[in-house]
Write a protein that holds these residues in place. Sequence first.
Motif, PDB file in Angstrom:
ATOM      1  N   VAL A 132      39.397  40.730  48.404  1.00  0.00           N
ATOM      2  CA  VAL A 132      40.131  41.109  49.612  1.00  0.00           C
ATOM      3  C   VAL A 132      40.827  39.863  50.144  1.00  0.00           C
ATOM      4  O   VAL A 132      40.180  38.846  50.408  1.00  0.00           O
ATOM      5  CB  VAL A 132      39.189  41.687  50.694  1.00  0.00           C
ATOM      6  CG1 VAL A 132      39.974  42.102  51.922  1.00  0.00           C
ATOM      7  CG2 VAL A 132      38.385  42.855  50.133  1.00  0.00           C
ATOM      8  N   ILE A 133      42.169  39.951  50.291  1.00  0.00           N
ATOM      9  CA  ILE A 133      42.933  38.813  50.794  1.00  0.00           C
ATOM     10  C   ILE A 133      43.629  39.209  52.092  1.00  0.00           C
ATOM     11  O   ILE A 133      43.981  40.366  52.281  1.00  0.00           O
ATOM     12  CB  ILE A 133      43.953  38.290  49.756  1.00  0.00           C
ATOM     13  CG1 ILE A 133      44.976  39.358  49.375  1.00  0.00           C
ATOM     14  CG2 ILE A 133      43.233  37.773  48.525  1.00  0.00           C
ATOM     15  CD1 ILE A 133      46.095  38.865  48.459  1.00  0.00           C
ATOM     16  N   PRO A 134      43.819  38.258  53.012  1.00  0.00           N
ATOM     17  CA  PRO A 134      44.478  38.574  54.278  1.00  0.00           C
ATOM     18  C   PRO A 134      45.927  39.004  54.078  1.00  0.00           C
ATOM     19  O   PRO A 134      46.551  38.691  53.058  1.00  0.00           O
ATOM     20  CB  PRO A 134      44.422  37.246  55.048  1.00  0.00           C
ATOM     21  CG  PRO A 134      43.411  36.413  54.367  1.00  0.00           C
ATOM     22  CD  PRO A 134      43.384  36.855  52.949  1.00  0.00           C
ATOM     23  N   ASP A 135      46.452  39.713  55.062  1.00  0.00           N
ATOM     24  CA  ASP A 135      47.878  40.031  55.063  1.00  0.00           C
ATOM     25  C   ASP A 135      48.653  38.720  55.047  1.00  0.00           C
ATOM     26  O   ASP A 135      48.256  37.747  55.688  1.00  0.00           O
ATOM     27  CB  ASP A 135      48.248  40.842  56.318  1.00  0.00           C
ATOM     28  CG  ASP A 135      47.572  42.201  56.327  1.00  0.00           C
ATOM     29  OD1 ASP A 135      47.508  42.828  55.260  1.00  0.00           O
ATOM     30  OD2 ASP A 135      47.113  42.624  57.401  1.00  0.00           O
ATOM     31  N   GLY A 136      49.743  38.688  54.306  1.00  0.00           N
ATOM     32  CA  GLY A 136      50.541  37.477  54.209  1.00  0.00           C
ATOM     33  C   GLY A 136      50.210  36.636  52.998  1.00  0.00           C
ATOM     34  O   GLY A 136      50.995  35.787  52.599  1.00  0.00           O
ATOM     35  N   TRP A 137      49.019  36.822  52.429  1.00  0.00           N
ATOM     36  CA  TRP A 137      48.686  36.174  51.170  1.00  0.00           C
ATOM     37  C   TRP A 137      49.179  37.069  50.048  1.00  0.00           C
ATOM     38  O   TRP A 137      49.201  38.292  50.192  1.00  0.00           O
ATOM     39  CB  TRP A 137      47.186  35.995  51.014  1.00  0.00           C
ATOM     40  CG  TRP A 137      46.544  34.996  51.934  1.00  0.00           C
ATOM     41  CD1 TRP A 137      46.966  34.603  53.160  1.00  0.00           C
ATOM     42  CD2 TRP A 137      45.316  34.305  51.690  1.00  0.00           C
ATOM     43  NE1 TRP A 137      46.084  33.708  53.699  1.00  0.00           N
ATOM     44  CE2 TRP A 137      45.055  33.507  52.823  1.00  0.00           C
ATOM     45  CE3 TRP A 137      44.415  34.292  50.650  1.00  0.00           C
ATOM     46  CZ2 TRP A 137      43.934  32.691  52.922  1.00  0.00           C
ATOM     47  CZ3 TRP A 137      43.291  33.485  50.745  1.00  0.00           C
ATOM     48  CH2 TRP A 137      43.063  32.689  51.876  1.00  0.00           C
ATOM     49  N   VAL A 138      49.562  36.493  48.926  1.00  0.00           N
ATOM     50  CA  VAL A 138      50.015  37.285  47.788  1.00  0.00           C
ATOM     51  C   VAL A 138      49.199  36.931  46.545  1.00  0.00           C
ATOM     52  O   VAL A 138      48.556  35.883  46.491  1.00  0.00           O
ATOM     53  CB  VAL A 138      51.520  37.113  47.488  1.00  0.00           C
ATOM     54  CG1 VAL A 138      52.360  37.623  48.644  1.00  0.00           C
ATOM     55  CG2 VAL A 138      51.857  35.674  47.178  1.00  0.00           C
ATOM     56  N   ALA A 139      49.255  37.832  45.581  1.00  0.00           N
ATOM     57  CA  ALA A 139      48.502  37.639  44.345  1.00  0.00           C
ATOM     58  C   ALA A 139      49.439  37.690  43.149  1.00  0.00           C
ATOM     59  O   ALA A 139      50.380  38.476  43.116  1.00  0.00           O
ATOM     60  CB  ALA A 139      47.438  38.720  44.220  1.00  0.00           C
ATOM     61  N   ASP A 140      49.143  36.834  42.174  1.00  0.00           N
ATOM     62  CA  ASP A 140      49.816  36.882  40.878  1.00  0.00           C
ATOM     63  C   ASP A 140      48.776  37.413  39.900  1.00  0.00           C
ATOM     64  O   ASP A 140      47.771  36.753  39.637  1.00  0.00           O
ATOM     65  CB  ASP A 140      50.287  35.488  40.472  1.00  0.00           C
ATOM     66  CG  ASP A 140      50.846  35.427  39.059  1.00  0.00           C
ATOM     67  OD1 ASP A 140      50.994  36.496  38.418  1.00  0.00           O
ATOM     68  OD2 ASP A 140      51.121  34.318  38.582  1.00  0.00           O
ATOM     69  N   ILE A 141      49.005  38.622  39.373  1.00  0.00           N
ATOM     70  CA  ILE A 141      48.023  39.267  38.502  1.00  0.00           C
ATOM     71  C   ILE A 141      48.408  39.179  37.032  1.00  0.00           C
ATOM     72  O   ILE A 141      47.798  39.824  36.179  1.00  0.00           O
ATOM     73  CB  ILE A 141      47.811  40.737  38.911  1.00  0.00           C
ATOM     74  CG1 ILE A 141      49.127  41.514  38.800  1.00  0.00           C
ATOM     75  CG2 ILE A 141      47.223  40.825  40.298  1.00  0.00           C
ATOM     76  CD1 ILE A 141      48.967  42.997  38.924  1.00  0.00           C
ATOM     77  N   GLY A 142      49.417  38.373  36.699  1.00  0.00           N
ATOM     78  CA  GLY A 142      49.920  38.280  35.335  1.00  0.00           C
ATOM     79  C   GLY A 142      48.911  37.793  34.318  1.00  0.00           C
ATOM     80  O   GLY A 142      49.037  38.082  33.130  1.00  0.00           O
ATOM     81  N   GLY A 143      47.879  37.071  34.744  1.00  0.00           N
ATOM     82  CA  GLY A 143      46.896  36.538  33.815  1.00  0.00           C
ATOM     83  C   GLY A 143      45.694  37.432  33.586  1.00  0.00           C
ATOM     84  O   GLY A 143      44.738  37.037  32.935  1.00  0.00           O
ATOM     85  N   MET A 144      45.720  38.664  34.117  1.00  0.00           N
ATOM     86  CA  MET A 144      44.584  39.569  33.990  1.00  0.00           C
ATOM     87  C   MET A 144      44.715  40.478  32.780  1.00  0.00           C
ATOM     88  O   MET A 144      45.781  41.015  32.511  1.00  0.00           O
ATOM     89  CB  MET A 144      44.480  40.473  35.229  1.00  0.00           C
ATOM     90  CG  MET A 144      43.736  39.886  36.395  1.00  0.00           C
ATOM     91  SD  MET A 144      41.990  39.549  36.098  1.00  0.00           S
ATOM     92  CE  MET A 144      41.329  41.151  35.803  1.00  0.00           C
ATOM     93  N   ASP A 145      43.597  40.665  32.080  1.00  0.00           N
ATOM     94  CA  ASP A 145      43.484  41.682  31.038  1.00  0.00           C
ATOM     95  C   ASP A 145      42.748  42.849  31.696  1.00  0.00           C
ATOM     96  O   ASP A 145      41.590  42.697  32.079  1.00  0.00           O
ATOM     97  CB  ASP A 145      42.686  41.128  29.859  1.00  0.00           C
ATOM     98  CG  ASP A 145      42.352  42.181  28.815  1.00  0.00           C
ATOM     99  OD1 ASP A 145      42.920  43.289  28.867  1.00  0.00           O
ATOM    100  OD2 ASP A 145      41.519  41.892  27.942  1.00  0.00           O
ATOM    101  N   PRO A 146      43.391  44.013  31.857  1.00  0.00           N
ATOM    102  CA  PRO A 146      42.755  45.091  32.608  1.00  0.00           C
ATOM    103  C   PRO A 146      41.482  45.657  31.972  1.00  0.00           C
ATOM    104  O   PRO A 146      40.633  46.190  32.666  1.00  0.00           O
ATOM    105  CB  PRO A 146      43.835  46.168  32.703  1.00  0.00           C
ATOM    106  CG  PRO A 146      44.851  45.814  31.698  1.00  0.00           C
ATOM    107  CD  PRO A 146      44.733  44.354  31.418  1.00  0.00           C
ATOM    108  N   GLY A 147      41.322  45.548  30.655  1.00  0.00           N
ATOM    109  CA  GLY A 147      40.122  46.078  30.007  1.00  0.00           C
ATOM    110  C   GLY A 147      40.019  47.577  30.202  1.00  0.00           C
ATOM    111  O   GLY A 147      40.986  48.254  30.543  1.00  0.00           O
ATOM    112  N   PHE A 148      38.823  48.126  30.009  1.00  0.00           N
ATOM    113  CA  PHE A 148      38.613  49.567  30.157  1.00  0.00           C
ATOM    114  C   PHE A 148      38.624  49.985  31.618  1.00  0.00           C
ATOM    115  O   PHE A 148      39.089  51.061  31.966  1.00  0.00           O
ATOM    116  CB  PHE A 148      37.280  49.995  29.532  1.00  0.00           C
ATOM    117  CG  PHE A 148      37.270  49.886  28.043  1.00  0.00           C
ATOM    118  CD1 PHE A 148      38.093  50.680  27.266  1.00  0.00           C
ATOM    119  CD2 PHE A 148      36.426  48.987  27.413  1.00  0.00           C
ATOM    120  CE1 PHE A 148      38.079  50.576  25.885  1.00  0.00           C
ATOM    121  CE2 PHE A 148      36.404  48.873  26.043  1.00  0.00           C
ATOM    122  CZ  PHE A 148      37.235  49.672  25.276  1.00  0.00           C
ATOM    123  N   GLY A 149      38.072  49.145  32.490  1.00  0.00           N
ATOM    124  CA  GLY A 149      37.956  49.498  33.906  1.00  0.00           C
ATOM    125  C   GLY A 149      39.250  49.387  34.668  1.00  0.00           C
ATOM    126  O   GLY A 149      39.404  49.939  35.750  1.00  0.00           O
TER     127      GLY A 149
END
Length: 193
Positions: A132-149
């Motif tokens: 959980v990140i505060p409003d105004g913070w952003v995330a870069d999810i490019g390095g994630m492998d989603p896997g089965f879940g």
Amino acid sequence: MRASHDDREAVVERLRDAAAEGRIDFDELDSRLELALTAKTHGELELVTADLPMPQSSTGAASASAAENPPPLVLKGGISGASRGPGRWEVPGRVVAHGGVGGVSLDFTRAECRLTEVVVEAYGETSGVTVVIPDGWVADIGGMDPGFGGLTDKTTSARLPGTPLIRLTGAGGIGGVVIRHPNKRERRKLDSR
């Protein structure tokens, strides 16, 4: 000699570095991580990294680096789960979360962060990881492998000046990884404080 948790964690770090450098692929990383995390002796750990170069560091450089870069925060869900936040806490440059059987909750809403970027390695494993990140913070999810879940990103792309970027890496596993802003109930709690 029997291996300690710290010994296993050092080998895990070395394997992740090797994968980041392109020395081993992600499938090999997964199999080696499993061997490292279940190793009972130093000999078993040495077999996992036998074909990798030794990390280079001098004693002076290592101590200066440790002073500048605090150790990562490692959360292991285990059977009962683990969490950090929503209270006040100092954010290191790197956070590692292993969902395990109980899951991990990582809440940055009241955290103190002086960094421009924080790397969060999330491994959903069986029960998942929620960030959980505060409003105004952003995330870069490019390095994630989603896997089965899978990977669920419920964040916005509107970054406020002076806020950090959360660089999310790792694998969803079976439990998955969720990154989001606070929900209505969490916002009411934050406002009441």
